[in-house]
Design a protein around this motif. Sequence first.
Motif, PDB file in Angstrom:
ATOM      1  N   TRP A 194      -3.701   2.356  -2.895  1.00 36.42           N
ATOM      2  CA  TRP A 194      -3.220   0.978  -3.005  1.00 36.42           C
ATOM      3  C   TRP A 194      -3.988   0.062  -2.049  1.00 36.42           C
ATOM      4  CZ3 TRP A 194      -1.379  -3.432  -4.455  1.00 36.42           C
ATOM      5  CH2 TRP A 194      -0.984  -4.365  -3.512  1.00 36.42           C
TER       6      TRP A 194
ATOM      7  N   GLY B 282      -7.629  -0.655  -3.255  1.00 40.25           N
ATOM      8  CA  GLY B 282      -7.790  -1.271  -4.564  1.00 40.25           C
ATOM      9  C   GLY B 282      -6.855  -2.418  -4.868  1.00 40.25           C
ATOM     10  N   ARG B 283      -5.679  -2.452  -4.216  1.00 34.22           N
ATOM     11  CA  ARG B 283      -4.685  -3.503  -4.399  1.00 34.22           C
ATOM     12  C   ARG B 283      -4.302  -3.693  -5.866  1.00 34.22           C
ATOM     13  NH1 ARG B 283      -3.453  -6.545   0.269  1.00 34.22           N
ATOM     14  NH2 ARG B 283      -3.986  -5.182   2.015  1.00 34.22           N
ATOM     15  N   ASP B 284      -4.091  -2.584  -6.551  1.00 38.24           N
ATOM     16  CA  ASP B 284      -3.661  -2.618  -7.950  1.00 38.24           C
ATOM     17  C   ASP B 284      -2.133  -2.685  -7.962  1.00 38.24           C
ATOM     18  OD1 ASP B 284      -2.829  -2.031 -10.551  1.00 38.24           O
ATOM     19  OD2 ASP B 284      -4.473  -0.641 -10.917  1.00 38.24           O
TER      20      ASP B 284
ATOM     21  N   ASP C  88       0.008  -2.910 -10.374  1.00 40.06           N
ATOM     22  CA  ASP C  88       0.661  -2.041 -11.354  1.00 40.06           C
ATOM     23  C   ASP C  88       0.730  -0.611 -10.828  1.00 40.06           C
ATOM     24  OD1 ASP C  88       1.728  -1.642 -14.136  1.00 40.06           O
ATOM     25  OD2 ASP C  88       0.016  -0.276 -14.218  1.00 40.06           O
TER      26      ASP C  88
END
Length: 817
Positions: free
Chosen positions: A462, A465-467, A469
């Motif tokens: 996380w 990538g800071r996704d 979803d």
Amino acid sequence: MKLWYRAPAREWLEGVPIGTGRLAAMVLGTFRRERIALNHECLWKGVYRHRDNAVSRDALPEVRRLLLAGNYADGTRKARDAFGGGGGGSGRPQRVDPYQPAGDLHLELLTPGPIADYRRELDLDTASATVSYVAGGRRFPRQYVAHLVEDLILVRLTHDGEPFDCVAWLDRTYDADCELSFATDAPGMHAAGMAAAGPGGADAETASLTMTGEIHNGVAFRVRGDVWCRGGRRRVVDGRKLLCEGVTEALFAVDIGVTAFGTSAAEECGARRLHQPRAWDSADWDDLFRAHVGEHERHFGSMRLDLALGQPEAADLPTDERIRRVREGQPDPGLPLLYFHYGRYLLCASSANAALPANLQGKWNEDLQPPWASDYHHDINLQMNYWSAEPAGMQRYVEALLQHIERFVPHARKAATDLYGCRGVWYPIQTDAWGRSTPESHGWAVWIGAAPWLAQHVWWHWEYGRDADFLRTRAYPFFKEVAAFFEDYLVEDDAGALQIVPSQSPENRFVGDGGPPVSICVSATMDVILARAAFDYAIRSAEILDLDPELRRRWRDMAARLPGLQIGRHGQLQEWNEDFDEVEPAHRHVSHLIGLYPGDLLDPQHTPELWRAAEVSLQRRLAAGGGHTGWSRAWTACLFARLGRGEDAWEHLNHLITEFATDSLLDLHPPRIFQIDGNLGGAAAVVEMLLQSYRGELHLLPALPAAWPEGRVTGLRARGGVTVAMAWRGGALTEATLEGRFAAPCTVLHAPDHWQVTDAAGRDVPVTRTGHRITFPLSPGERYRLLTKVGGRVAMPKAVTGVDTIRQLRSISRQED
């Protein structure tokens, strides 16, 4: 970017590995009779794939009573018996399934005359191996590719366009527990050349070798090799061998299937075939090779490290000769660079198309009973395999690790209840591919830290990538499971603190514990750090997602009541709840230093006393003779890099290569056991020397060694979705380029007063300075360049690297060109 040799491998350990992640092969490169050792990631014996736990939670209160009373000897014995599983001195069998070889593809080339001008190499840029030599006045080249698009092992034989003969067959070492059957098909072919339909045509025109295995009470598997030849003819000899006579080219495409996760071996093995748009010719091989290299480049090539070393003569030597020279004391600063690239390559080759993460040997194993079953160890080894994945541009390969973590959740819930009467999940210290959370190492298995340590990698995925979803659907649900276990497992002591009981510092012992193999105690330092981190992941995720306010409050309260870390009488960070003496002062594990690296709980500014105490612990462990395995030496290099001690990190990185590597640079655990974690941990150490990004702050070249005075790196990744490129000369940073995926402030540590930040158009970007930090805003997709400006002109900032203490860094207030 190449490992190369003037002789074939003398043993399997000296072969060169190739792999797609699902499939793997070790190329030995022998002259006339080649052996290509084959593996499939899911080929674990499978005898214990449905194992389960006995219910032992009723023993927990008595174990806790003894340990909290300080009766560690009796508490340890009872904990081992209740929660330690089989193996060791338990009287019960250990049930971890061993990782198995799939067999071997043998190639015998009927070449005339003596062998000359031999060369064997592994090209890391193209992820391909080649062997070539001259016999009878003609060159015989062989090419080996673990094709990342086709997901097949390809072997191509040619002979300068001249006809040659070869014999091929499949086989496997004798195994009393496995029944083998073989089939060889050699249909007729056109005299003019390859079968008219080529690889994409009818199977009737394709020769094939098939070997099927059935492990008693275990899994089934199938190895199939499709064979195409140009010219000559093919026929079956000796019952199951394929003879190709008078051919000018031969291509072998090997696939393997395993009855593992709902698909039969035959179905998996039959699902992939080479599909070419026209009749087979040499252009088809060129197309195949380009497609493979392109896929490899998308990931392995996304990060580059290039150095100006000024020693081309060393780079021109065979790899084994380079290692020998360094062992004799001759400098070769390019060898650790090759080792770094090789580590990244090995992670690609063991994870690219994988459903399972890299095990103790990646995906390469030739033994029916490999050491430690070639399993997954959750107390350092598996985690170390993926330390470099996120920052070194190989984030795609973390997916196999994430799937491994998620595969365990259903049974890990049951295990938490059966063993400890807790909600949430409990993960074992040692396991295999089947997703069964059972303790299998008597004594060692009494440990509850595996799930929170694996959660660290979920959090990193996380962070880098800071996704959103991913955070919502995969990460946060797992963090809640880990936190739920601690909610139930923590026990309040008389002072109101929440203790972790039973607890251990993995695989280590203190004096007075009641005997081997490990010491069970109250709130070992590592477990406290892991519990604190587990609550932190859950709290921060819930805040980002704006979920579960009541749970957040509960988690914050529980985290605040965990025991504090303590400094012992030697000035060291204590490993256990009391200042015990170690049975092995040189123990290979330094578990209590997880908050220094790979964690970030310890910090030179926020926790300076603990930071120094961790450094003292490391020095004491090494002074006693620690770091005596490959992976342990790699961890040491990472820790020194985190401390900003570049020369010490460099020293241990070189020891890793000279003391714990084969001639093919594969990492060794004494006495001579291949373990891939040292390779991948060594790669992580290099990344940590070049870039650190903790607590939302970037430190550029924090531990650059003097042996690498000039270089350039691109494609590094920092937490927060930032990509970093840097160049340096004379040990000093000359420029840096940052690109963010999200709008956010960016903070860079130890920045000289005259640093200037510009955007892609060359415009100045406003900078806020706080002490040695500068902060400026990042816009999504915008590139920012960092330079210094002195007297109206742009100059280059001087790097501060390899410095012994952070205090020296803080004292720097001005630097001018």
